[in-house]
Design an enzyme around this catalytic site. Structure first.
Site, PDB file in Angstrom:
ATOM      1  N   LYS A 173     -15.081  -8.291   0.218  1.00  0.00           N
ATOM      2  CA  LYS A 173     -16.471  -8.338  -0.200  1.00  0.00           C
ATOM      3  C   LYS A 173     -16.979  -9.770  -0.094  1.00  0.00           C
ATOM      4  O   LYS A 173     -16.171 -10.671  -0.010  1.00  0.00           O
ATOM      5  CB  LYS A 173     -16.613  -7.826  -1.619  1.00  0.00           C
ATOM      6  CG  LYS A 173     -15.731  -8.592  -2.598  1.00  0.00           C
ATOM      7  CD  LYS A 173     -16.047  -8.235  -3.996  1.00  0.00           C
ATOM      8  CE  LYS A 173     -17.337  -8.881  -4.408  1.00  0.00           C
ATOM      9  NZ  LYS A 173     -17.308  -9.277  -5.830  1.00  0.00           N
ATOM     10  N   ASP A 199     -12.132  -2.729  -1.855  1.00  0.00           N
ATOM     11  CA  ASP A 199     -12.682  -2.824  -3.199  1.00  0.00           C
ATOM     12  C   ASP A 199     -11.443  -2.858  -4.085  1.00  0.00           C
ATOM     13  O   ASP A 199     -10.781  -1.826  -4.258  1.00  0.00           O
ATOM     14  CB  ASP A 199     -13.553  -1.610  -3.534  1.00  0.00           C
ATOM     15  CG  ASP A 199     -14.165  -1.737  -4.922  1.00  0.00           C
ATOM     16  OD1 ASP A 199     -13.440  -2.133  -5.855  1.00  0.00           O
ATOM     17  OD2 ASP A 199     -15.359  -1.441  -5.084  1.00  0.00           O
ATOM     18  N   HIS A 200     -11.113  -4.024  -4.619  1.00  0.00           N
ATOM     19  CA  HIS A 200      -9.784  -4.124  -5.234  1.00  0.00           C
ATOM     20  C   HIS A 200      -9.635  -3.245  -6.479  1.00  0.00           C
ATOM     21  O   HIS A 200      -8.533  -2.942  -6.887  1.00  0.00           O
ATOM     22  CB  HIS A 200      -9.392  -5.588  -5.499  1.00  0.00           C
ATOM     23  CG  HIS A 200     -10.014  -6.172  -6.736  1.00  0.00           C
ATOM     24  ND1 HIS A 200     -11.316  -6.569  -6.785  1.00  0.00           N
ATOM     25  CD2 HIS A 200      -9.501  -6.431  -7.956  1.00  0.00           C
ATOM     26  CE1 HIS A 200     -11.582  -7.048  -7.997  1.00  0.00           C
ATOM     27  NE2 HIS A 200     -10.490  -6.974  -8.736  1.00  0.00           N
ATOM     28  N   HIS A 254     -17.514  -2.192  -7.587  1.00  0.00           N
ATOM     29  CA  HIS A 254     -16.488  -1.680  -8.503  1.00  0.00           C
ATOM     30  C   HIS A 254     -17.017  -0.610  -9.465  1.00  0.00           C
ATOM     31  O   HIS A 254     -16.390   0.429  -9.659  1.00  0.00           O
ATOM     32  CB  HIS A 254     -15.898  -2.822  -9.337  1.00  0.00           C
ATOM     33  CG  HIS A 254     -15.483  -4.026  -8.522  1.00  0.00           C
ATOM     34  ND1 HIS A 254     -14.881  -3.920  -7.298  1.00  0.00           N
ATOM     35  CD2 HIS A 254     -15.574  -5.365  -8.769  1.00  0.00           C
ATOM     36  CE1 HIS A 254     -14.636  -5.132  -6.829  1.00  0.00           C
ATOM     37  NE2 HIS A 254     -15.049  -6.029  -7.697  1.00  0.00           N
ATOM     38  N   GLY A 267      -8.834 -17.278   7.068  1.00  0.00           N
ATOM     39  CA  GLY A 267      -9.065 -17.803   5.720  1.00  0.00           C
ATOM     40  C   GLY A 267      -7.742 -18.017   5.012  1.00  0.00           C
ATOM     41  O   GLY A 267      -7.635 -17.905   3.788  1.00  0.00           O
ATOM     42  N   ALA A 268      -6.707 -18.350   5.798  1.00  0.00           N
ATOM     43  CA  ALA A 268      -5.346 -18.432   5.279  1.00  0.00           C
ATOM     44  C   ALA A 268      -5.130 -19.582   4.298  1.00  0.00           C
ATOM     45  O   ALA A 268      -4.164 -19.588   3.545  1.00  0.00           O
ATOM     46  CB  ALA A 268      -4.373 -18.585   6.444  1.00  0.00           C
ATOM     47  N   ARG A 317      -9.497 -23.292   9.519  1.00  0.00           N
ATOM     48  CA  ARG A 317      -9.983 -24.496  10.208  1.00  0.00           C
ATOM     49  C   ARG A 317      -9.080 -25.703  10.053  1.00  0.00           C
ATOM     50  O   ARG A 317      -8.970 -26.525  10.955  1.00  0.00           O
ATOM     51  CB  ARG A 317     -11.375 -24.845   9.697  1.00  0.00           C
ATOM     52  CG  ARG A 317     -12.335 -23.893  10.318  1.00  0.00           C
ATOM     53  CD  ARG A 317     -13.774 -24.238  10.331  1.00  0.00           C
ATOM     54  NE  ARG A 317     -14.177 -25.575  10.015  1.00  0.00           N
ATOM     55  CZ  ARG A 317     -15.351 -25.830   9.454  1.00  0.00           C
ATOM     56  NH1 ARG A 317     -16.140 -24.849   9.115  1.00  0.00           N
ATOM     57  NH2 ARG A 317     -15.709 -27.076   9.218  1.00  0.00           N
ATOM     58  N   LYS A 337     -11.814  -9.774 -22.298  1.00  0.00           N
ATOM     59  CA  LYS A 337     -11.542  -9.333 -20.922  1.00  0.00           C
ATOM     60  C   LYS A 337     -11.017  -7.916 -21.046  1.00  0.00           C
ATOM     61  O   LYS A 337      -9.934  -7.690 -21.603  1.00  0.00           O
ATOM     62  CB  LYS A 337     -10.485 -10.251 -20.296  1.00  0.00           C
ATOM     63  CG  LYS A 337      -9.900  -9.737 -18.990  1.00  0.00           C
ATOM     64  CD  LYS A 337     -10.800 -10.027 -17.805  1.00  0.00           C
ATOM     65  CE  LYS A 337     -10.225  -9.397 -16.516  1.00  0.00           C
ATOM     66  NZ  LYS A 337     -11.155  -9.451 -15.402  1.00  0.00           N
TER      67      LYS A 337
HETATM   68  C1  BG6 Z   1     -14.486  -9.640  -8.277  1.00  0.00           C
HETATM   69  C2  BG6 Z   1     -15.694 -10.421  -8.657  1.00  0.00           C
HETATM   70  O1  BG6 Z   1     -14.812  -8.674  -7.312  1.00  0.00           O
HETATM   71  O2  BG6 Z   1     -13.955  -8.994  -9.421  1.00  0.00           O
HETATM   72  C3  BG6 Z   1     -15.368 -11.419  -9.769  1.00  0.00           C
HETATM   73  O3  BG6 Z   1     -16.189 -11.118  -7.532  1.00  0.00           O
HETATM   74  C4  BG6 Z   1     -14.717 -10.724 -10.915  1.00  0.00           C
HETATM   75  O4  BG6 Z   1     -16.539 -12.093 -10.190  1.00  0.00           O
HETATM   76  C5  BG6 Z   1     -13.551  -9.881 -10.455  1.00  0.00           C
HETATM   77  O5  BG6 Z   1     -14.255 -11.714 -11.816  1.00  0.00           O
HETATM   78  C6  BG6 Z   1     -12.998  -9.042 -11.580  1.00  0.00           C
HETATM   79  O6  BG6 Z   1     -11.808  -8.455 -11.161  1.00  0.00           O
HETATM   80  P1  BG6 Z   1     -10.693  -8.051 -12.200  1.00  0.00           P
HETATM   81  O7  BG6 Z   1      -9.641  -7.403 -11.373  1.00  0.00           O
HETATM   82  O8  BG6 Z   1     -10.249  -9.298 -12.890  1.00  0.00           O
HETATM   83  O9  BG6 Z   1     -11.371  -7.110 -13.150  1.00  0.00           O
END
Ligand code: BG6
Length: 488
Positions: free
Chosen positions: A147, A176-177, A239, A12-13, A45, A344
């Site tokens: 994910k 899970d970032h 998350h 997926g580069a 691809r 945000k």
């Molecule tokens: C992702 C979701 O895992 O996390 C996105 O798929 C979401 O929909 C994002 O916007 C939010 O991440 P962060 O780091 O901006 O809070």
């Protein structure tokens, strides 16, 4: 400083994730000397060449403070290999290229396979990597998976079985970032390094805990993925559940991966599962209608694209999670997350119980409980709300003690989290990745919520863009005598 060596293959580069997160993270690691002996193979691809790939990689890091010399040294380690993930010949070509690069870059046979692409290919790729001998090198092999990990418990199980037929659990790194975010990693330190909090961290002193992750963006270009997923699968299953686990877990006996994971797993096992018939008592869903974000008009979810016009997908979810164990019996963990909300912001508010009598406020019903706020993003830090004397004796006012992490390098969506996680993976530290048991338990919790919702059609849209979600989410708390603390 440890300098792990490896060939990193990114499936997926040419995609968005690689460009926005992975290349900048690798570049930062390279610049700070964390990695020296490495090469990256971009697999996808499209018929790109090494040259066009390197140009793309360079473009993707151009916002980072760069020196030309470094940039070239960096991008010259990138190689492009067109692949068809269903075709054996592709894996043979890939293997030859890896072997060649292993010689040139002295990576000792260590290999990372990073799957940054559509999940339907995860299983096929994992199987083929094994089948075609790409796991047969002298060094360690690790598989990194993005994910979504399944769509529900049965599909997650199936995916897991496919992957596990080719890789062992300890070779699998499920990303899970949020677990790479500085302040999410700080939750356990704030708790377990401070008697002030840890002694009070239970149902005798905490009234409730609120976790908010609000976003002001809408679905953007991801309507197809998102409409199939919704806020609950997209954010809550992974998350939000991870943050609940970190807030609620018992202190591990040490900080090894096994011990930390086993404490988190116990929390997930103790979560009270919600009977689908009772879903409304515990969870609220929402979908945004038109409204205003930062002074500009925005459309509702159903107007974003034609295919969304009848959509019943939730873009907002709030819930009350009860953890039925000795420490937490009776303390609600409220979660909420959604798109097109006023701000945000990701914050955790720990609300302590009030003292029995309000001596110092004129209005004796005023409630000023102590709050510990963990600011995850955009600002990072901790705020403690206390009460202290105001003007004359006999009067109090709320005051704030704030600690702010240095902001220079941080911000929303920076690759910071990915950088930490990638480095951990190269070092073989899986603590901040999710174990299969965590994935399975959180799916089984979420599945019954979704089953409850499937029983009736929602009346969407039910919140205007630019607000903090549907009114029902306020009622969810007020019926317990609680309210959401503001996160702006
Ligand atoms: C992702 C979701 O895992 O996390 C996105 O798929 C979401 O929909 C994002 O916007 C939010 O991440 P962060 O780091 O901006 O809070």
């Amino acid at each position: 400083q440890l300098k792990p060596k490896a060939v990193i293959v990114i499936f997926g580069a040419t995609g968005d994730l690689a460009k926005r997160k992975l290349y900048p993270s690798l570049y930062r690691m390279f610049r700070s000397g964390k990695i020296e002996d490495f090469a990256v193979i971009g697999a996808a691809r499209r018929p790109w060449t090494n040259e066009s790939y390197r140009e793309n990689v360079e473009q993707s890091v151009k916002n980072i403070d760069m020196r030309d010399k470094d940039l070239q040294a960096f991008s010259s380690r990138f190689f492009y290999q067109p692949v068809d993930v269903t075709n054996s010949a592709s894996y043979q070509d890939l293997n030859s290229l890896i072997q060649e690069l292993e010689e040139d870059f002295h990576t000792e046979g260590n290999r990372v396979f990073y799957l940054a692409m559509a999940p339907e290919f995860f299983g096929i790729i994992a199987k083929n990597l094994k089948l075609h001998g790409l796991k047969d090198s002298a060094g360690w092999k690790r598989l990194v998976i993005e994910k979504p990990f399944g769509h529900d418990l049965p599909s997650a199980k199936q995916l897991n079985e496919e992957i596990r037929s080719a890789f062992d659990e300890d070779q699998i790194y499920r990303i899970d970032h949020y677990l790479g975010k500085e302040m999410v990693q700080n939750i356990e330190v704030i708790r377990f390094a401070n008697g002030l909090f840890e002694h009070l961290w239970n149902n005798r002193f905490i009234s409730n805990i609120q976790i908010t992750s609000s976003e002001s963006l809408g679905v953007e270009e991801r309507a197809r993925y998102y409409d199939h997923s919704g806020a609950t699968r997209d954010m809550a299953q992974n998350h939000m559940m991870q943050m609940v686990a970190l807030l609620a877990m018992e202190p591990p006996i040490n900080l090894t991966t096994e011990e930390v994971r086993s404490e988190k797993i116990k929390v997930l096992r103790a979560m009270r599962s919600v009977n689908p018939e009772d879903v409304d008592a515990y969870f609220v869903r929402g979908q945004y209608g038109p409204g205003q974000i930062a002074g500009s008009e925005v459309t509702g979810y159903r107007e974003e694209t034609e295919e969304l016009q009848d959509s019943d997908t939730e873009t907002y979810v709030a819930g009350k999670i009860m953890i039925d164990n000795y420490r937490w019996a009776g303390v609600p963990f409220y979660i909420r997350t959604g798109k097109r909300l006023a701000v945000k912001s990701t914050k955790i508010v720990v609300e302590f119980q009030n003292i029995p009598m309000n001596l110092y406020y004129e209005n004796k019903d005023d409630q000023h409980p102590n709050l510990l706020v963990i600011n995850i993003q955009p600002e990072e830090g901790v705020t403690l709300y206390l009460n202290a004397k105001k003007d004359k004796v006999g009067h109090a006012e709320p005051i704030k003690l704030s600690y702010r992490n240095n902001l220079t390098d941080h911000g929303i969506n920076t690759p910071e989290a990915y950088e930490k996680l990638l480095y951990d993976c190269l070092l073989g530290d899986a603590t901040n990745f999710t174990h299969w048991d965590e994935v399975a338990l959180s799916w089984s919790f979420i599945d019954s919520i979704l089953a409850g919702w499937r029983m009736k059609r929602p009346a969407f849209p039910n919140y205007a863009s630019g607000t903090m979600g549907p009114d029902a989410a306020n009622k969810l708390l007020s019926k317990n005598g609680h309210h959401w603390w503001p996160v702006e």
